[in-house]
Design a protein around this motif. Structure first.
Motif, PDB file in Angstrom:
ATOM      1  N   ALA A 194       9.852   3.905   4.263  1.00 51.38           N
ATOM      2  CA  ALA A 194       9.702   5.333   3.988  1.00 51.38           C
ATOM      3  C   ALA A 194      10.651   5.729   2.863  1.00 51.38           C
ATOM      4  O   ALA A 194      11.857   5.502   2.944  1.00 51.38           O
ATOM      5  CB  ALA A 194       9.995   6.145   5.241  1.00 51.38           C
ATOM      6  N   LEU A 195      10.116   6.343   1.817  1.00 49.31           N
ATOM      7  CA  LEU A 195      10.909   6.767   0.660  1.00 49.31           C
ATOM      8  C   LEU A 195      11.026   8.286   0.641  1.00 49.31           C
ATOM      9  O   LEU A 195      10.034   8.994   0.828  1.00 49.31           O
ATOM     10  CB  LEU A 195      10.255   6.301  -0.640  1.00 49.31           C
ATOM     11  CG  LEU A 195      10.040   4.796  -0.828  1.00 49.31           C
ATOM     12  CD1 LEU A 195       9.327   4.540  -2.154  1.00 49.31           C
ATOM     13  CD2 LEU A 195      11.358   4.046  -0.770  1.00 49.31           C
ATOM     14  N   ILE A 216       0.867  -1.180   0.000  1.00 53.71           N
ATOM     15  CA  ILE A 216       0.000   0.000   0.000  1.00 53.71           C
ATOM     16  C   ILE A 216       0.900   1.226   0.000  1.00 53.71           C
ATOM     17  O   ILE A 216       1.717   1.415   0.908  1.00 53.71           O
ATOM     18  CB  ILE A 216      -0.917   0.007   1.229  1.00 53.71           C
ATOM     19  CG1 ILE A 216      -1.771  -1.274   1.254  1.00 53.71           C
ATOM     20  CG2 ILE A 216      -1.806   1.249   1.240  1.00 53.71           C
ATOM     21  CD1 ILE A 216      -2.431  -1.535   2.591  1.00 53.71           C
ATOM     22  N   CYS A 217       0.776   2.047  -1.034  1.00 54.80           N
ATOM     23  CA  CYS A 217       1.618   3.236  -1.177  1.00 54.80           C
ATOM     24  C   CYS A 217       0.846   4.466  -0.691  1.00 54.80           C
ATOM     25  O   CYS A 217      -0.238   4.772  -1.209  1.00 54.80           O
ATOM     26  CB  CYS A 217       2.032   3.408  -2.635  1.00 54.80           C
ATOM     27  SG  CYS A 217       3.150   4.803  -2.911  1.00 54.80           S
ATOM     28  N   ILE A 218       1.404   5.150   0.292  1.00 53.17           N
ATOM     29  CA  ILE A 218       0.731   6.298   0.911  1.00 53.17           C
ATOM     30  C   ILE A 218       1.555   7.561   0.688  1.00 53.17           C
ATOM     31  O   ILE A 218       2.711   7.647   1.119  1.00 53.17           O
ATOM     32  CB  ILE A 218       0.537   6.067   2.418  1.00 53.17           C
ATOM     33  CG1 ILE A 218      -0.337   4.821   2.651  1.00 53.17           C
ATOM     34  CG2 ILE A 218      -0.076   7.298   3.089  1.00 53.17           C
ATOM     35  CD1 ILE A 218      -0.404   4.381   4.097  1.00 53.17           C
ATOM     36  N   SER A 219       0.951   8.552   0.013  1.00 54.59           N
ATOM     37  CA  SER A 219       1.585   9.858  -0.151  1.00 54.59           C
ATOM     38  C   SER A 219       0.717  10.974   0.421  1.00 54.59           C
ATOM     39  O   SER A 219       1.168  12.116   0.511  1.00 54.59           O
ATOM     40  CB  SER A 219       1.890  10.133  -1.630  1.00 54.59           C
ATOM     41  OG  SER A 219       0.707  10.050  -2.406  1.00 54.59           O
ATOM     42  N   ASN A 220      -0.510  10.649   0.806  1.00 50.57           N
ATOM     43  CA  ASN A 220      -1.435  11.628   1.366  1.00 50.57           C
ATOM     44  C   ASN A 220      -0.931  12.128   2.718  1.00 50.57           C
ATOM     45  O   ASN A 220      -0.748  11.350   3.656  1.00 50.57           O
ATOM     46  CB  ASN A 220      -2.817  10.984   1.507  1.00 50.57           C
ATOM     47  CG  ASN A 220      -3.843  11.943   2.068  1.00 50.57           C
ATOM     48  OD1 ASN A 220      -3.925  12.140   3.277  1.00 50.57           O
ATOM     49  ND2 ASN A 220      -4.632  12.530   1.191  1.00 50.57           N
ATOM     50  N   SER A 255       8.462  11.182   1.253  1.00 47.80           N
ATOM     51  CA  SER A 255       7.592  11.451   0.115  1.00 47.80           C
ATOM     52  C   SER A 255       6.477  10.413   0.030  1.00 47.80           C
ATOM     53  O   SER A 255       5.308  10.745  -0.176  1.00 47.80           O
ATOM     54  CB  SER A 255       8.432  11.424  -1.169  1.00 47.80           C
ATOM     55  OG  SER A 255       7.620  11.474  -2.312  1.00 47.80           O
ATOM     56  N   HIS A 256       6.848   9.149   0.211  1.00 48.93           N
ATOM     57  CA  HIS A 256       5.894   8.045   0.139  1.00 48.93           C
ATOM     58  C   HIS A 256       6.192   7.034   1.243  1.00 48.93           C
ATOM     59  O   HIS A 256       7.364   6.828   1.592  1.00 48.93           O
ATOM     60  CB  HIS A 256       5.992   7.316  -1.210  1.00 48.93           C
ATOM     61  CG  HIS A 256       5.648   8.157  -2.398  1.00 48.93           C
ATOM     62  ND1 HIS A 256       6.490   9.138  -2.881  1.00 48.93           N
ATOM     63  CD2 HIS A 256       4.562   8.145  -3.218  1.00 48.93           C
ATOM     64  CE1 HIS A 256       5.928   9.705  -3.952  1.00 48.93           C
ATOM     65  NE2 HIS A 256       4.768   9.121  -4.167  1.00 48.93           N
ATOM     66  N   LEU A 257       5.154   6.413   1.749  1.00 51.01           N
ATOM     67  CA  LEU A 257       5.295   5.281   2.661  1.00 51.01           C
ATOM     68  C   LEU A 257       4.783   4.036   1.949  1.00 51.01           C
ATOM     69  O   LEU A 257       3.662   4.035   1.419  1.00 51.01           O
ATOM     70  CB  LEU A 257       4.485   5.497   3.942  1.00 51.01           C
ATOM     71  CG  LEU A 257       4.795   6.733   4.783  1.00 51.01           C
ATOM     72  CD1 LEU A 257       3.839   6.792   5.975  1.00 51.01           C
ATOM     73  CD2 LEU A 257       6.238   6.730   5.257  1.00 51.01           C
ATOM     74  N   LEU A 258       5.598   3.012   1.923  1.00 54.26           N
ATOM     75  CA  LEU A 258       5.156   1.719   1.402  1.00 54.26           C
ATOM     76  C   LEU A 258       4.862   0.820   2.586  1.00 54.26           C
ATOM     77  O   LEU A 258       5.767   0.476   3.350  1.00 54.26           O
ATOM     78  CB  LEU A 258       6.226   1.087   0.504  1.00 54.26           C
ATOM     79  CG  LEU A 258       6.668   1.877  -0.726  1.00 54.26           C
ATOM     80  CD1 LEU A 258       7.662   1.055  -1.544  1.00 54.26           C
ATOM     81  CD2 LEU A 258       5.479   2.288  -1.582  1.00 54.26           C
ATOM     82  N   VAL A 259       3.603   0.452   2.745  1.00 53.24           N
ATOM     83  CA  VAL A 259       3.205  -0.463   3.814  1.00 53.24           C
ATOM     84  C   VAL A 259       3.110  -1.867   3.221  1.00 53.24           C
ATOM     85  O   VAL A 259       2.342  -2.102   2.276  1.00 53.24           O
ATOM     86  CB  VAL A 259       1.855  -0.057   4.433  1.00 53.24           C
ATOM     87  CG1 VAL A 259       1.431  -1.058   5.511  1.00 53.24           C
ATOM     88  CG2 VAL A 259       1.933   1.351   5.006  1.00 53.24           C
ATOM     89  N   PHE A 260       3.909  -2.767   3.747  1.00 47.97           N
ATOM     90  CA  PHE A 260       3.871  -4.165   3.314  1.00 47.97           C
ATOM     91  C   PHE A 260       2.886  -4.886   4.232  1.00 47.97           C
ATOM     92  O   PHE A 260       3.143  -5.045   5.430  1.00 47.97           O
ATOM     93  CB  PHE A 260       5.259  -4.786   3.387  1.00 47.97           C
ATOM     94  CG  PHE A 260       6.201  -4.274   2.328  1.00 47.97           C
ATOM     95  CD1 PHE A 260       6.548  -5.077   1.244  1.00 47.97           C
ATOM     96  CD2 PHE A 260       6.719  -2.990   2.393  1.00 47.97           C
ATOM     97  CE1 PHE A 260       7.405  -4.602   0.248  1.00 47.97           C
ATOM     98  CE2 PHE A 260       7.569  -2.505   1.410  1.00 47.97           C
ATOM     99  CZ  PHE A 260       7.913  -3.308   0.331  1.00 47.97           C
ATOM    100  N   ALA A 261       1.757  -5.288   3.669  1.00 55.47           N
ATOM    101  CA  ALA A 261       0.668  -5.891   4.442  1.00 55.47           C
ATOM    102  C   ALA A 261       0.501  -7.357   4.043  1.00 55.47           C
ATOM    103  O   ALA A 261       0.174  -7.663   2.888  1.00 55.47           O
ATOM    104  CB  ALA A 261      -0.636  -5.133   4.209  1.00 55.47           C
TER     105      ALA A 261
END
Length: 210
Positions: A181-182, A48-52, A73-79
């Motif tokens: 976190a990117l 799940i890529c979160i930039s909001n 800039s973006h969070l990648l959540v590995f679920a």
């Protein structure tokens, strides 16, 4: 070997500058994660890529106020999948066979043995197994980011249950395994940026049996 140079360059950035990583670069990192190996090709997890920024604000206290959550800039959540099911396994193998132009029953014998082994595990053991597959992809994503000179900070410091509730992961049969976190390092405020990269002595890390 360029990968080794990239891995020597990277570190877990403690402070990011808030600049945006271009979407096409994020897509490359995600594609690399997508192509990572997984047990029997099941890929029992989602990214799940979160930039909001508003959502990141909500995640910030869940992740113990770590600044990278807000400044990335973006969070990648590995679920990861919470467990294996017939439907999940059948869906993957049916898709695999269709894409390869094979009859759906091509992999029935293998699939039956796989299910027998996976279903013999407890629910907790199944969840641990799916998380291991997510971490294979997680590692590939970190390496891909390093090649692109994008900082990627691995983050396990968060309340999994609260994040699952915030993202409604339970409704999808998922649970949060880890976050990546990117972004870009803020060198003048990061105490770690100029310190020598250290790993344990190589002779303690590696041995050979011939």
């Amino acid at each position: 070997m360029e990968l080794l140079n990239a891995l020597n360059w990277r570190y877990a950035a403690k402070k990011m500058n808030g600049n945006s990583v271009p979407d096409h670069e994020v897509s490359k990192i995600v594609e690399a994660a997508y192509l990572a190996p997984s047990s029997s090709g099941l890929q029992p997890f989602e990214i799940i890529c979160i930039s909001n920024q508003e959502l990141k604000q909500k995640i910030h206290p869940i992740a113990f106020q770590q600044s990278q959550i807000l400044d990335a800039s973006h969070l990648l959540v590995f679920a990861s999948w919470d467990q294996y099911t017939d439907d999940r396994i059948d869906r993957i193998f049916n898709y695999m066979n269709i894409e390869r132009g094979l009859p759906l029953d091509t992999t029935d014998a293998y699939k039956a043995t796989l299910k027998q082994n996976l279903f013999a595990l407890t629910t907790e053991q199944q969840a641990a197994h799916t998380a291991k597959q997510a971490y294979l992809s997680f590692g590939i994503a970190i390496a891909a980011a390093a090649e692109l000179k994008i900082d990627a900070t691995p983050m396990e410091g968060f309340d999994n249950k609260q994040l699952d509730e915030l993202l409604n992961l339970g409704e999808k049969g998922l649970y949060s395994a880890t976050i990546l976190a990117l972004g870009y390092r803020k060198e003048d405020e990061d105490w770690l940026v100029n310190l020598k990269k250290i790993r344990q002595p190589f002779h303690q890390f590696y041995s050979e049996i011939k």
